[in-house]
Design an enzyme around this catalytic site. Structure first.
Site, PDB file in Angstrom:
ATOM      1  N   HIS A 123       0.756  -0.928   0.118  1.00  0.00           N
ATOM      2  CA  HIS A 123       0.059   0.030   0.070  1.00  0.00           C
ATOM      3  C   HIS A 123       0.889   1.279   0.086  1.00  0.00           C
ATOM      4  CE1 HIS A 123      -3.776   2.139   2.253  1.00  0.00           C
ATOM      5  NE2 HIS A 123      -2.948   3.215   1.186  1.00  0.00           N
ATOM      6  N   HIS A 178       1.473   4.836  -2.629  1.00  0.00           N
ATOM      7  CA  HIS A 178       1.175   5.683  -3.667  1.00  0.00           C
ATOM      8  C   HIS A 178       2.059   6.291  -4.415  1.00  0.00           C
ATOM      9  CE1 HIS A 178      -3.210   5.677  -2.479  1.00  0.00           C
ATOM     10  NE2 HIS A 178      -2.578   5.394  -1.297  1.00  0.00           N
ATOM     11  N   HIS A 217      -9.736   1.438  -0.862  1.00  0.00           N
ATOM     12  CA  HIS A 217      -9.433   2.190   0.284  1.00  0.00           C
ATOM     13  C   HIS A 217     -10.992   2.069   1.064  1.00  0.00           C
ATOM     14  CE1 HIS A 217      -5.718   3.535  -1.219  1.00  0.00           C
ATOM     15  NE2 HIS A 217      -5.445   4.279  -0.146  1.00  0.00           N
ATOM     16  N   GLU A 269     -11.001   4.003   6.136  1.00  0.00           N
ATOM     17  CA  GLU A 269      -9.667   4.796   6.712  1.00  0.00           C
ATOM     18  C   GLU A 269     -10.482   5.694   7.595  1.00  0.00           C
ATOM     19  OE1 GLU A 269      -7.826   6.819   3.540  1.00  0.00           O
ATOM     20  OE2 GLU A 269      -6.181   7.524   4.879  1.00  0.00           O
ATOM     21  N   ASP A 272       1.982   4.024   2.747  1.00  0.00           N
ATOM     22  CA  ASP A 272       0.796   5.164   2.050  1.00  0.00           C
ATOM     23  C   ASP A 272       1.452   6.195   1.139  1.00  0.00           C
ATOM     24  OD1 ASP A 272      -1.841   5.487   1.655  1.00  0.00           O
ATOM     25  OD2 ASP A 272      -2.186   6.401   3.645  1.00  0.00           O
ATOM     26  N   ASP A 273       2.105   7.066   2.032  1.00  0.00           N
ATOM     27  CA  ASP A 273       2.468   8.292   1.194  1.00  0.00           C
ATOM     28  C   ASP A 273       3.745   8.667   2.044  1.00  0.00           C
ATOM     29  OD1 ASP A 273       0.210   9.017  -0.750  1.00  0.00           O
ATOM     30  OD2 ASP A 273      -0.764   8.774   1.087  1.00  0.00           O
TER      31      ASP A 273
END
Ligand code: ADE
Ligand code: ZN
Length: 342
Positions: free
Chosen positions: A19, A21, A199, A202, A280-281
């Site tokens: 996961h 991005h 997603h 969340e 994630d980021d």
């Protein structure tokens, strides 16, 4: 146990990232370099000022800055450079396999062609496989704040590049944009042979996770931490062996949990949910996969056995075929000898 020994264990244990991005891996320094290359002026005048702006109160406050940052990506080489920098991070944290999200609509809505985006990202992934033997897969996400028609157009645009994409996902502003909004496009994606993930849970309620499972037929849920609000849902997730790709630092930075000590990762692990740890980021939330492992280990006092289980889950929850899974699990098991684990 000494702090350093756990840190080295976490850094070196073979793992998969499921996961992340790719646009969220764009570090401020590279963002400024690309802005200069493309004659784009950024709202924040320096790397320091940009870093200072990375204080988020919820998902939307992050997304606003994230989309602004992605606007420096114009040419194929920009997408290559961003992806290559990410490959180097994977290598440094002994990631053997990564399944990576990209958001074509973030770029096509600005006039950047789909092929520019995918060719730049894919070329870097291929170079990563050649140079470091890191296996990768690309998952194309639809932006859920846009309508289903736009997602459908993106799905059609992806068809000539189908051999470069393993599945489709759903990201961006969750609240008010339930999975059910995208039932038709996910059904079409499945008919094209794409795997599906979304997603859900969340910021959104447990109901969105049900929708992702039953209407979008996803084989994995991204985040999903709010599943604990519905006992039947947790039972169903365990029964169907649906993995949750959890991102501790993201959850902390976006206020999903006030403190990492309050995170429910260990609770989910103990229930028997197939949870994994992911980034994630990473450029926005303070760290890559190893940093996520380390922060959650410290906050929840996880043992080496828990870290091993999470690493094992990461391969089991992946979209690798059985042979590839077995080969990576074998590497994990030879790393985690009796001596290392205790
Ligand atoms: N896009 C990038 N990061 C995201 C996240 N954490 N949730 C939803 N959409 C995203
Ligand atoms: Zn995400």
């Amino acid at each position: 146990m000494k702090k350093n020994s756990m840190k080295t264990f976490i850094q070196n244990i073979p793992k998969a990232e499921l996961h992340v991005h790719i646009e969220g891996s764009l570090e401020p320094e590279l963002m400024f370099k690309l802005a200069k290359r493309n004659n784009i002026s950024l709202k924040y005048g320096s790397v320091d000022k940009l870093n200072m702006a990375y204080k988020f109160c919820d998902l939307q406050s992050f997304l606003n800055i994230y989309y602004e940052g992605a606007a420096v990506l114009i040419q194929e080489q920009d997408f290559y450079d961003m992806t290559w920098a990410f490959i180097e991070k994977l290598k440094s944290q002994n990631v053997l396999h990564a399944e990576i999200f990209f958001d074509p609509q973030t770029h096509t809505t600005r006039g950047v062609p789909f092929k520019t985006v995918i060719n730049g990202i894919y070329r870097a992934l291929q170079d990563g496989e050649k140079k470091y033997k890191i296996s990768t897969g690309l998952i194309m996400c639809f932006l859920r704040h846009l309508d289903e028609k736009s997602a459908m157009k993106t799905l059609e645009e992806s068809i000539p590049f189908k051999d470069k994409i393993i599945g489709v996902g759903l990201d961006s502003s969750e609240l008010g944009n339930p999975p059910s909004k995208f039932t038709n496009v996910f059904s079409k994606a499945l008919s094209f042979g794409y795997l599906t993930v979304a997603h859900a849970g969340e910021e959104g309620p447990a109901e969105y996770i049900w929708e992702a499972l039953d209407m979008l037929k996803v084989s994995r849920i991204d985040h999903g931490v709010r599943c604990v609000e519905d006992k039947n849902l947790v039972e169903e997730i365990i029964k169907r062996k649906i993995p949750l790709t959890v991102c501790p630092l993201s959850n902390l930075k976006l206020g999903v949990f006030k403190k990492l000590e309050e995170h429910n990762l260990k609770e989910l692990l103990d229930y028997g949910v197939l949870v994994t740890v992911n980034s994630d980021d990473p450029a926005y939330f303070g760290g890559y996969i190893g940093d996520n492992f380390l922060s959650i280990q410290e906050s929840l006092a996880l043992k080496k056995e828990d870290i091993y289980k999470l690493a094992k889950n990461s391969f089991e929850a992946s979209f690798l075929n059985i042979k590839e899974k077995q080969s990576m699990l074998k590497k994990l098991d030879s790393f985690v000898t009796e001596g290392v684990l205790h």
